[in-house]
Design an enzyme around this catalytic site. Structure first.
Site, PDB file in Angstrom:
ATOM      1  N   ILE A 104       0.710  -1.257   0.084  1.00  0.00           N
ATOM      2  CA  ILE A 104       0.092   0.150  -0.191  1.00  0.00           C
ATOM      3  C   ILE A 104       0.921   1.266   0.132  1.00  0.00           C
ATOM      4  O   ILE A 104       0.331   2.389  -0.308  1.00  0.00           O
ATOM      5  CB  ILE A 104      -1.137   0.134   1.123  1.00  0.00           C
ATOM      6  CG1 ILE A 104      -0.359  -0.122   2.486  1.00  0.00           C
ATOM      7  CG2 ILE A 104      -1.902  -1.433   1.296  1.00  0.00           C
ATOM      8  CD1 ILE A 104      -1.191   0.202   3.667  1.00  0.00           C
ATOM      9  N   LYS A 105       2.210   1.257   0.070  1.00  0.00           N
ATOM     10  CA  LYS A 105       2.800   2.232   0.429  1.00  0.00           C
ATOM     11  C   LYS A 105       2.420   3.586   0.979  1.00  0.00           C
ATOM     12  O   LYS A 105       2.561   4.980   0.370  1.00  0.00           O
ATOM     13  CB  LYS A 105       3.698   2.601  -0.889  1.00  0.00           C
ATOM     14  CG  LYS A 105       4.293   1.431  -1.626  1.00  0.00           C
ATOM     15  CD  LYS A 105       5.482   1.704  -2.574  1.00  0.00           C
ATOM     16  CE  LYS A 105       5.985   0.676  -3.220  1.00  0.00           C
ATOM     17  NZ  LYS A 105       5.341  -0.597  -3.916  1.00  0.00           N
ATOM     18  N   ARG A 106       1.665   3.397   2.171  1.00  0.00           N
ATOM     19  CA  ARG A 106       1.209   4.583   2.703  1.00  0.00           C
ATOM     20  C   ARG A 106       1.983   5.272   3.639  1.00  0.00           C
ATOM     21  O   ARG A 106       2.976   4.703   4.070  1.00  0.00           O
ATOM     22  CB  ARG A 106      -0.039   4.225   3.436  1.00  0.00           C
ATOM     23  CG  ARG A 106      -1.388   3.390   2.796  1.00  0.00           C
ATOM     24  CD  ARG A 106      -1.782   4.189   1.727  1.00  0.00           C
ATOM     25  NE  ARG A 106      -3.049   3.690   1.137  1.00  0.00           N
ATOM     26  CZ  ARG A 106      -3.307   3.173  -0.085  1.00  0.00           C
ATOM     27  NH1 ARG A 106      -2.553   3.249  -0.986  1.00  0.00           N
ATOM     28  NH2 ARG A 106      -4.493   2.842  -0.268  1.00  0.00           N
ATOM     29  N   THR A 140       3.378  -2.321   3.209  1.00  0.00           N
ATOM     30  CA  THR A 140       4.448  -1.356   2.992  1.00  0.00           C
ATOM     31  C   THR A 140       4.226   0.032   3.326  1.00  0.00           C
ATOM     32  O   THR A 140       3.164   0.488   3.318  1.00  0.00           O
ATOM     33  CB  THR A 140       5.039  -1.649   1.428  1.00  0.00           C
ATOM     34  OG1 THR A 140       3.646  -1.055   0.906  1.00  0.00           O
ATOM     35  CG2 THR A 140       5.258  -3.034   1.238  1.00  0.00           C
TER      36      THR A 140
ATOM     37  N   ASP B 108       4.425   5.267  -6.498  1.00  0.00           N
ATOM     38  CA  ASP B 108       4.756   3.934  -6.592  1.00  0.00           C
ATOM     39  C   ASP B 108       5.614   3.611  -7.927  1.00  0.00           C
ATOM     40  O   ASP B 108       5.970   4.906  -8.383  1.00  0.00           O
ATOM     41  CB  ASP B 108       3.877   2.929  -6.675  1.00  0.00           C
ATOM     42  CG  ASP B 108       4.093   1.785  -6.088  1.00  0.00           C
ATOM     43  OD1 ASP B 108       4.926   0.781  -6.693  1.00  0.00           O
ATOM     44  OD2 ASP B 108       3.614   1.349  -5.096  1.00  0.00           O
TER      45      ASP B 108
END
Lengths: 306, 306
Positions: A104-106, A140, B108
């Protein structure tokens, strides 16, 4: 949570994770057409098609692998119906005994990161009820906002026994534009690595920490260095296969105990049926064959097994 | 898109945006209790309550302001029902003529950023149909992955006439851990600022670019410097009010034309009814009074109006 992931890796003897990144062009036409016929040319049809595709993939490979990594962007792209498919994919993965790494790369300022952490790996309290909205096991996290943005996730790792992988050195070609800049002789990705150690010390789970790191397979020399800099950190390694990394590049990402890294492949497995090497197989058979090939490559070329 | 936002700012004479960040503790109890009674202690009840709260806020202030900024984490926290409330909030804001800045901080690798961009500010093609899944006008973007992660958003700015604000210097206390690190004498946030100029040159819309920047009100000296470094960049300024920034700190964020910045307040407006200053007002009246006070503060203290 990291001890649970390690147990599953040992049980399957496979330090790999399959990325469930269902780009529309990967979904077999017969699945898409079936759902278009049923629900029209709608986001709902795509959501159902993606989910059916994922179920087929997981049914085909779940006995071989410890974990899956759905990339939420590929679902979010299709709005609410896409995110419903994401949530159902997480649930189905759990029903197959798979650890779920939500890519999710938050990352945001404190109170906002808390909201992301609670929604994805934590628990929302509503009156007397406790609900886990998305219920991934690990997610993530992007470190650009510093400790404020990461520590709320670490708190939830501790309260709910979950994990995170913090972006340290990403696999893409332009990752160096910021991440490789040197400050007093130290590249930014190493500054982040030091922070990962610091954050990770607050959430140890056996020999490793619940706070892991993302380091791309496409940068093997940096992998060697980061492996040494973060001895108790599990490394999630994207970029294998389609992005260019291969087993022999990955040796340096592992510790001497054969642990410490888990390698992701997405396209190389879920779209293997489009690869000449697996011609004549359906998407599930091809995914299984590609998974077996990848495990063999990692075992032999990265871990030195015979 | 930036020219549309500028037109709205001029029309309302108010370079401000109201942050719709519905933390549960901000939602008036009577709204929550009504929905708990109807739907039980569920995420669905919270989704409905958040949406009703937002509608009340927008009805109360939409004639005063050009834009709203929903923070998606506060919705995502409540799973699918929360995200349904987010989507309905975007739609309602559009029905009131408001520009919608989705505070999503996504970013991303290339193909994945494309998915986020298409899902939030772009168009998904399904057979003969074109669908805009989330349909925000502008979104915030995290630059940690470099150009690969940002350019897909710029492409969609061009194809769909939309905008982005790239995180340059965030408002939180720990933002300096990475962003202030110096590389060859230049702090990382200035490295990002130069990239913003470069990316922005590819999507000009009148005097300003569709590629804006986020710079926190809590760092006014950096605001002055970044204002000069990015002359054609609109700056979204969070951190006013509850986080500590005030009108007099914001002078340097604006260009001499009185344009170039839009200041966000969330809690200070949407939870104004909890502030002694607005005692006796309901949440909508208090939000309106706080919005008027904020506009006055910015006009007089930041823009030097009489």
């Amino acid at each position: 949570m990291i001890s649970k992931l390690i147990n599953e890796i040992k049980k399957k003897n496979a330090p790999i994770v399959v990325g469930l990144d269902p780009q529309l062009s990967f979904v077999p036409e017969e699945i898409l057409n079936k759902w278009y016929a049923e629900k029209g040319e709608t986001l709902e049809a795509i959501g159902e098609a993606i989910y059916e595709y994922n179920v087929g993939l997981m049914d085909s490979v779940s006995d071989l692998i410890p974990a899956v990594k759905p990339q939420i962007a590929m679902y979010e792209q299709f709005g609410i119906p896409g995110l419903v498919a994401y949530k159902k994919t997480v649930e189905y993965a759990h029903s197959k005994g798979l650890v779920v790494i939500g890519d999710i790369k938050r990352g945001d300022i404190g109170s906002t990161s808390t909201a992301y952490a609670v929604g994805h790996i934590g628990t929302v309290k509503i009156g007397d009820k406790s609900i886990k909205p998305f219920d991934e096991d690990i997610v993530t996290v992007n470190p650009y906002l510093g400790s404020d943005g990461v520590k709320p996730f670490v708190d939830v790792c501790n309260s709910d026994d979950r994990g995170i992988f913090v972006l340290v050195k990403t696999s893409n070609p332009s990752s160096g534009e910021l991440q490789d800049k040197e400050t007093d002789g130290t590249p930014i990705y190493e500054v982040v690595a030091e922070k990962v150690n610091e954050w990770g010390a607050e959430s140890m789970d056996g020999d490793y920490s619940n706070v892991g790191a993302v380091v791309g397979a496409t940068y093997p020399e940096m992998g060697v260095r980061l492996r040494k800099l973060m001895p108790k950190t599990y490394i999630l390694v994207p970029g294998y296969g389609a992005q260019g990394g291969s087993g022999k590049d990955l040796k340096g990402f592992f510790n001497e105990d054969g642990l410490g890294a888990i390698v992701n492949s997405s396209r190389g497995i879920i779209a293997a049926y489009k690869n000449e090497k697996y011609a004549g197989m359906d998407y599930k058979e091809a995914a299984r064959a590609a998974t077996i090939d990848m495990i063999e490559d990692i075992r032999v070329n990265a871990l030195g097994a015979n």
